[in-house]
Design a protein around this motif. Structure first.
Motif, mmCIF file in Angstrom:
data_model
loop_
_atom_site.group_PDB
_atom_site.id
_atom_site.type_symbol
_atom_site.label_atom_id
_atom_site.label_comp_id
_atom_site.label_asym_id
_atom_site.label_seq_id
_atom_site.Cartn_x
_atom_site.Cartn_y
_atom_site.Cartn_z
ATOM 1 N N GLY A 349 0.828 -1.191 0.000
ATOM 2 C CA GLY A 349 0.000 0.000 0.000
ATOM 3 C C GLY A 349 0.867 1.246 0.000
ATOM 4 N N SER A 350 0.227 2.407 0.254
ATOM 5 C CA SER A 350 0.942 3.678 0.268
ATOM 6 C C SER A 350 0.074 4.688 1.002
ATOM 7 C CB SER A 350 1.189 4.131 -1.178
ATOM 8 O OG SER A 350 2.140 5.152 -1.216
ATOM 9 N N GLY A 351 0.687 5.783 1.486
ATOM 10 C CA GLY A 351 -0.105 6.783 2.200
ATOM 11 C C GLY A 351 -0.309 6.382 3.654
ATOM 12 N N ILE A 352 -1.337 6.959 4.281
ATOM 13 C CA ILE A 352 -1.472 6.784 5.740
ATOM 14 C C ILE A 352 -1.777 5.340 6.143
ATOM 15 C CG2 ILE A 352 -2.198 9.186 6.125
ATOM 16 C CD1 ILE A 352 -5.056 8.078 6.604
ATOM 17 N N HIS A 353 -2.369 4.570 5.238
ATOM 18 C CA HIS A 353 -2.713 3.179 5.593
ATOM 19 C C HIS A 353 -1.633 2.183 5.181
ATOM 20 C CE1 HIS A 353 -6.748 4.023 7.034
ATOM 21 N NE2 HIS A 353 -6.872 4.880 6.020
ATOM 22 N N ARG A 354 -0.470 2.687 4.804
ATOM 23 C CA ARG A 354 0.600 1.772 4.380
ATOM 24 C C ARG A 354 0.784 0.698 5.447
ATOM 25 N NH1 ARG A 354 5.796 0.488 3.949
ATOM 26 N NH2 ARG A 354 6.424 0.062 1.802
#
Ligand code: HEM
Length: 410
Positions: A349-354
């Motif tokens: 994933g990527s971003g805040i929920h990585r």
């Protein structure tokens, strides 16, 4: 076998992570989506948009205010409150994540290495001398299951199987059943798991806390307040499946690949004792076969995204595997290049929920490879049997039946 043009068009229009044909023809479907309809509409599960290009998937993952994570699956699990942290949005998301982040940091995970090596050895000891085995059931599933339940949550061994089965009902809906039937089954499984953790919490409160994560969560404070029981269950309902089913799916696919493409095993054997090369190879494996095929995002206000007009309430499905094969980001995207650099894959994933558990997953994969490639002889898929794939919120192999060559002398 490749799908003809008409079949492919239909698979794109009816795209679903729960459809065996979509899984079977994923490479062609994703190529078609990326080139012809990067935000393509599927009529399945009430309708949604599939996002397939690397840059669009990345961008959507970095806009949590515009694209909410609740619910994070299509179709939804049916839970009335968000699962934590994966379905929580800003500003709560950061607070929740801070509560558990330290336990999954590179340093904390590194400290688990001796324990993990012991767990891997036990799993492989259980194979030694056997003529045949199911490598999904005997290796790929038990190792990460034990990783999360024993190392993090303190769940007693007698309950591991029961919990695993309940979670698989939620994660791997039966592709032959209707959405309504699967929803009913997954809600029942979710309730059983919640009841299990309620009893565990009760037990800890009565008999004293341990060093496990559930004890930690029950004593932690958020903005000066203790967590509610529902918040603690919300964490458990994410940590168990995220902690085992994803890693199990990569491992099962890899162990099957060793049988079907022994040259992949040869290449890994040549680098497995070089830590830097092994690090790169593990990243490439996650790029090449990310176990999570996609997550949902929910549009919070009308907007235009990647040329598509979206309304509030529309749903997006971010296709990690398609992004990871986008030739605009990765040269030779369909090749396994074990020393690929740079490798900005989106498998975690990527971003805040990585992915919170990425370091744990890497440790599990590397520890297994180091032991497995030295100790386990070559094998092939058992004659007359075949590997069985599962669809759903992870894509992996639930049965890997193999027969071994001669085991080396102990
Ligand atoms: C190879 C194995 C794994 C892969 C490929 C993987 C992949 C992912 C991906 C793609 C996401 C992003 C979801 C989103 O954007 O909505 C994610 C989130 C998450 N993963 Fe993993 N995962 C793996 C292993 C693990 C393990 C071992 C744990 C251990 C607990 C874990 C815990 C989580 C959690 C809690 C989240 C939610 C994070 C948040 O919302 O802030 N994962 N994972």
């Amino acid at each position: 076998m490749t799908a003809d043009d008409g079949v492919l068009t239909k698979l794109v229009e009816h795209f679903s992570l729960h459809d065996r044909d979509c899984q079977k023809h994923q490479d062609e479907i994703f190529t078609r989506m990326r080139t012809e309809a990067p935000v393509s509409h599927s009529v399945e599960h009430g309708g949604f948009y599939a996002v397939s290009r690397y840059r669009d998937v990345y961008e959507a993952a970095h806009k949590p205010e515009l694209f909410s994570s609740f619910p994070v699956t299509i179709p939804p699990f049916g839970n009335p409150t968000p699962m934590i942290p994966i379905e929580s949005d800003p500003p709560m998301h950061r607070k929740y994540r801070t509560l558990v982040g330290a336990r999954f940091s590179p340093k904390s995970v590194e400290a688990l290495e001796p324990h993990m090596r012991e767990m891997v050895r036990t799993v492989i000891d259980g194979l030694v001398g056997k003529k045949d085995a199911d490598l999904a059931k005997e290796v790929a599933i038990p190792l990460p299951l034990r990783g999360i339940l024993e190392l993090y949550l303190g769940v007693p061994e007698k309950d591991w199987e029961k919990l695993k089965d309940e979670f698989l009902y939620m994660l791997q809906p039966d592709p032959e059943s209707t959405d309504e039937e699967n929803l009913e089954r997954s809600m029942a499984a979710g309730l059983n798991c919640t009841m299990y953790f309620a009893e565990m919490l009760d037990h800890l409160r009565t008999n004293g806390y341990g060093d496990d994560l559930i004890s930690h969560l029950d004593q932690a404070e958020l903005d000066g307040e203790r967590l509610t029981d529902d918040e603690i269950y919300g964490f458990c309902l994410v940590l168990v499946p995220a902690g085992f089913d994803t890693t199990a799916s990569v491992l099962s696919r890899l162990l099957l690949m060793f049988a079907e493409q022994p040259e992949v095993r040869d290449r890994l054997e040549r680098i497995v004792d070089d830590p830097e090369k092994l690090d790169l190879a593990v990243e490439e494996l996650i790029r090449f076969m990310p176990p999570q095929p996609g997550v949902a995002r929910n549009v919070t206000e009308p907007c235009e995204f990647a040329g598509q007009q979206l309304d509030e309430g529309d749903r997006l499905l971010l296709l990690w595997p398609s992004a990871n094969r986008d030739p605009e980001e990765f040269p030779d995207p369909d090749e396994l290049v074990f020393d690929r650099q740079p490798n900005r894959h989106l498998g975690f994933g990527s971003g805040i929920h990585r992915c919170l558990g990425s370091h744990l997953a890497r440790l599990e994969l590397k520890t297994l490879l180091k032991e497995f490639l030295h100790r386990v002889p070559r094998y092939r898929v058992a004659p007359g049997k075949e590997a069985v794939w599962h669809t759903g919120n992870t894509w992996g192999v639930k049965t890997v039946p193999v027969v071994f060559d001669e085991w080396p002398e102990p």
